[in-house]
Scaffold this motif. Structure first.
Motif, PDB file in Angstrom:
ATOM      1  N   TYR A   1      -1.939   4.322   3.683  1.00  0.00           N
ATOM      2  CA  TYR A   1      -1.198   3.116   4.040  1.00  0.00           C
ATOM      3  C   TYR A   1      -1.246   2.945   5.548  1.00  0.00           C
ATOM      4  O   TYR A   1      -1.605   3.870   6.287  1.00  0.00           O
ATOM      5  CB  TYR A   1       0.258   3.206   3.561  1.00  0.00           C
ATOM      6  CG  TYR A   1       1.086   4.269   4.241  1.00  0.00           C
ATOM      7  CD1 TYR A   1       1.994   3.940   5.237  1.00  0.00           C
ATOM      8  CD2 TYR A   1       0.952   5.618   3.901  1.00  0.00           C
ATOM      9  CE1 TYR A   1       2.751   4.919   5.872  1.00  0.00           C
ATOM     10  CE2 TYR A   1       1.702   6.596   4.520  1.00  0.00           C
ATOM     11  CZ  TYR A   1       2.600   6.243   5.508  1.00  0.00           C
ATOM     12  OH  TYR A   1       3.332   7.216   6.148  1.00  0.00           O
ATOM     13  N   TRP A   2      -0.871   1.752   6.008  1.00  0.00           N
ATOM     14  CA  TRP A   2      -0.959   1.405   7.422  1.00  0.00           C
ATOM     15  C   TRP A   2       0.421   1.024   7.929  1.00  0.00           C
ATOM     16  O   TRP A   2       1.173   0.321   7.254  1.00  0.00           O
ATOM     17  CB  TRP A   2      -1.957   0.263   7.620  1.00  0.00           C
ATOM     18  CG  TRP A   2      -3.315   0.627   7.125  1.00  0.00           C
ATOM     19  CD1 TRP A   2      -3.785   0.503   5.841  1.00  0.00           C
ATOM     20  CD2 TRP A   2      -4.360   1.246   7.878  1.00  0.00           C
ATOM     21  NE1 TRP A   2      -5.068   0.989   5.748  1.00  0.00           N
ATOM     22  CE2 TRP A   2      -5.453   1.443   6.985  1.00  0.00           C
ATOM     23  CE3 TRP A   2      -4.503   1.628   9.210  1.00  0.00           C
ATOM     24  CZ2 TRP A   2      -6.658   2.012   7.386  1.00  0.00           C
ATOM     25  CZ3 TRP A   2      -5.708   2.186   9.614  1.00  0.00           C
ATOM     26  CH2 TRP A   2      -6.760   2.386   8.711  1.00  0.00           C
TER      27      TRP A   2
ATOM     28  N   ARG B   1       0.813  -1.219   0.000  1.00  0.00           N
ATOM     29  CA  ARG B   1       0.000   0.000   0.000  1.00  0.00           C
ATOM     30  C   ARG B   1       0.846   1.269   0.000  1.00  0.00           C
ATOM     31  O   ARG B   1       0.472   2.269  -0.617  1.00  0.00           O
ATOM     32  CB  ARG B   1      -0.961  -0.030   1.191  1.00  0.00           C
ATOM     33  CG  ARG B   1      -2.073  -1.045   1.017  1.00  0.00           C
ATOM     34  CD  ARG B   1      -2.862  -1.281   2.274  1.00  0.00           C
ATOM     35  NE  ARG B   1      -2.097  -1.982   3.295  1.00  0.00           N
ATOM     36  CZ  ARG B   1      -2.634  -2.534   4.373  1.00  0.00           C
ATOM     37  NH1 ARG B   1      -3.944  -2.472   4.565  1.00  0.00           N
ATOM     38  NH2 ARG B   1      -1.885  -3.169   5.260  1.00  0.00           N
TER      39      ARG B   1
ATOM     40  N   ARG C   1      -5.011  -4.133  10.272  1.00  0.00           N
ATOM     41  CA  ARG C   1      -4.971  -3.922   8.827  1.00  0.00           C
ATOM     42  C   ARG C   1      -3.723  -4.546   8.213  1.00  0.00           C
ATOM     43  O   ARG C   1      -3.440  -4.344   7.028  1.00  0.00           O
ATOM     44  CB  ARG C   1      -5.018  -2.419   8.512  1.00  0.00           C
ATOM     45  CG  ARG C   1      -6.190  -1.686   9.140  1.00  0.00           C
ATOM     46  CD  ARG C   1      -7.524  -2.314   8.763  1.00  0.00           C
ATOM     47  NE  ARG C   1      -7.785  -2.194   7.343  1.00  0.00           N
ATOM     48  CZ  ARG C   1      -8.428  -1.189   6.771  1.00  0.00           C
ATOM     49  NH1 ARG C   1      -8.922  -0.211   7.523  1.00  0.00           N
ATOM     50  NH2 ARG C   1      -8.623  -1.158   5.476  1.00  0.00           N
TER      51      ARG C   1
ATOM     52  N   ASN D   1      -2.109   5.606   8.096  1.00  0.00           N
ATOM     53  CA  ASN D   1      -3.141   4.938   8.905  1.00  0.00           C
ATOM     54  C   ASN D   1      -4.542   5.470   8.628  1.00  0.00           C
ATOM     55  O   ASN D   1      -5.293   5.828   9.540  1.00  0.00           O
ATOM     56  CB  ASN D   1      -2.797   5.041  10.399  1.00  0.00           C
ATOM     57  CG  ASN D   1      -1.612   4.167  10.760  1.00  0.00           C
ATOM     58  OD1 ASN D   1      -1.320   3.198  10.068  1.00  0.00           O
ATOM     59  ND2 ASN D   1      -0.931   4.505  11.842  1.00  0.00           N
ATOM     60  N   GLN D   2      -4.868   5.507   7.332  1.00  0.00           N
ATOM     61  CA  GLN D   2      -6.218   5.876   6.942  1.00  0.00           C
ATOM     62  C   GLN D   2      -6.563   5.227   5.617  1.00  0.00           C
ATOM     63  O   GLN D   2      -5.687   4.856   4.836  1.00  0.00           O
ATOM     64  CB  GLN D   2      -6.385   7.394   6.857  1.00  0.00           C
ATOM     65  CG  GLN D   2      -5.476   8.064   5.857  1.00  0.00           C
ATOM     66  CD  GLN D   2      -5.696   9.562   5.839  1.00  0.00           C
ATOM     67  OE1 GLN D   2      -6.567  10.061   5.122  1.00  0.00           O
ATOM     68  NE2 GLN D   2      -4.944  10.287   6.639  1.00  0.00           N
ATOM     69  N   GLU D   3      -7.857   5.076   5.365  1.00  0.00           N
ATOM     70  CA  GLU D   3      -8.322   4.490   4.115  1.00  0.00           C
ATOM     71  C   GLU D   3      -7.802   5.299   2.928  1.00  0.00           C
ATOM     72  O   GLU D   3      -7.788   6.527   2.956  1.00  0.00           O
ATOM     73  CB  GLU D   3      -9.855   4.461   4.075  1.00  0.00           C
ATOM     74  CG  GLU D   3     -10.482   3.563   5.126  1.00  0.00           C
ATOM     75  CD  GLU D   3     -10.187   2.088   4.883  1.00  0.00           C
ATOM     76  OE1 GLU D   3      -9.771   1.728   3.765  1.00  0.00           O
ATOM     77  OE2 GLU D   3     -10.373   1.303   5.821  1.00  0.00           O
ATOM     78  N   GLY D   4      -7.362   4.585   1.898  1.00  0.00           N
ATOM     79  CA  GLY D   4      -6.810   5.248   0.728  1.00  0.00           C
ATOM     80  C   GLY D   4      -5.352   5.602   0.873  1.00  0.00           C
ATOM     81  O   GLY D   4      -4.734   6.073  -0.089  1.00  0.00           O
TER      82      GLY D   4
END
Length: 269
Positions: A176-177, A132, A188, A171-174
């Motif tokens: 990366y984690w 990601r 995730r 650390n959010q949608e769209g």
């Protein structure tokens, strides 16, 4: 008991200065943990290596105390403990990748959060990776290097500007984690497990090594295992480093630093 071989080498800072590696490898009786602390862009926060060391210690303690605990829950607890203990909050914390391999008599399982892949040979290479971060915009520093700008003070400024944009997607949608101050990021992570009897070997690598496969195309994972088995894991690190020395200004392979920290673990079952 598996045989475990580890090789590590420090890279350089953004300005080319020598400093200790920010990769951390912890070997336990039935698990290995590899973390790659992100180089800090802020003077008001601890370095990524310090964060990785503290988080790794928390993960190792939990692996030893509760070997049956789900790896995601275990990592979430470790992140929570480090964040609370240091007063870190989302966006105001160092960060680190995490790779965990754990085994018992029946199963080998792995967790990967951010770009430190795990490769199980069953006997073919089965790559567990978290790509990601690769899809997040990296800024203009790569174009500067391709244009011959080199690793100058302007390059450092460009990398810092790129890091500010990238961290806004952490650390959010769209985005990366990564392990930072958001315990939920642990859930995730990428996960996989294999029957122990099917696993011949496992590789764990920080991106200072995996770049030799993913970016430089020096070898495939099967060739990495062969080289590590016949000549030792240090030979893999040396091959990657020699390629970088032949591209000292990042013209062929634009990268934030001339040399990243390197860590490679070879687990032979």
């Amino acid at each position: 008991m598996p045989e475990i071989a580890v090789a590590e080498a420090a890279g350089v800072g953004l300005g080319g200065e020598q400093r200790p590696s920010e990769d951390v490898v912890l070997v336990l009786p039935d698990a290995v943990v590899l973390l790659d602390g992100a180089t800090s862009m802020r003077d008001d926060l601890p370095g990524g290596g310090v964060f990785a060391g503290e988080l790794g210690a928390q993960v190792a303690a939990r692996l030893s105390a509760a070997p049956e605990l789900d790896l995601g829950s275990l990592l979430a607890g470790a992140i929570r403990s480090v964040a609370r203990g240091n007063g870190f909050t989302p966006g105001e914390s160092p960060c680190s990748t995490v790779a965990i391999v754990r085994w018992d008599a029946d199963t080998v399982e792995a967790l990967v959060l951010a770009d430190s892949p795990v490769v199980a040979f069953t006997p073919e290479a089965d790559v567990l990776s978290d790509t990601r971060l690769r899809h997040v915009p990296r800024g203009s520093y790569r174009d500067r290097l391709r244009g011959g700008g080199g690793y100058s003070a302007d390059h450092v400024a460009a990398v810092r500007a790129s890091a500010r944009k990238t961290s806004a997607l952490r650390n959010q949608e769209g985005g990366y984690w990564v392990a930072e101050a958001v315990p939920a990021a642990a859930h995730r992570a990428m996960r996989r497990s294999w029957p122990r009897g099917s696993v011949r070997s496992v590789l764990m690598a920080s991106d200072g090594v995996s770049c030799g496969v993913d970016d430089y195309r020096l070898f495939g994972w099967a060739q990495v295992l062969d080289l590590a088995t016949t000549a030792g894991p240090q030979a893999v690190l040396d091959t990657v480093r020699e390629a970088e020395r032949n591209d000292p200004d990042g013209l062929k392979w634009p990268r934030p630093k001339a040399h990243d920290d390197q860590a490679l673990v070879v687990i032979t079952f």
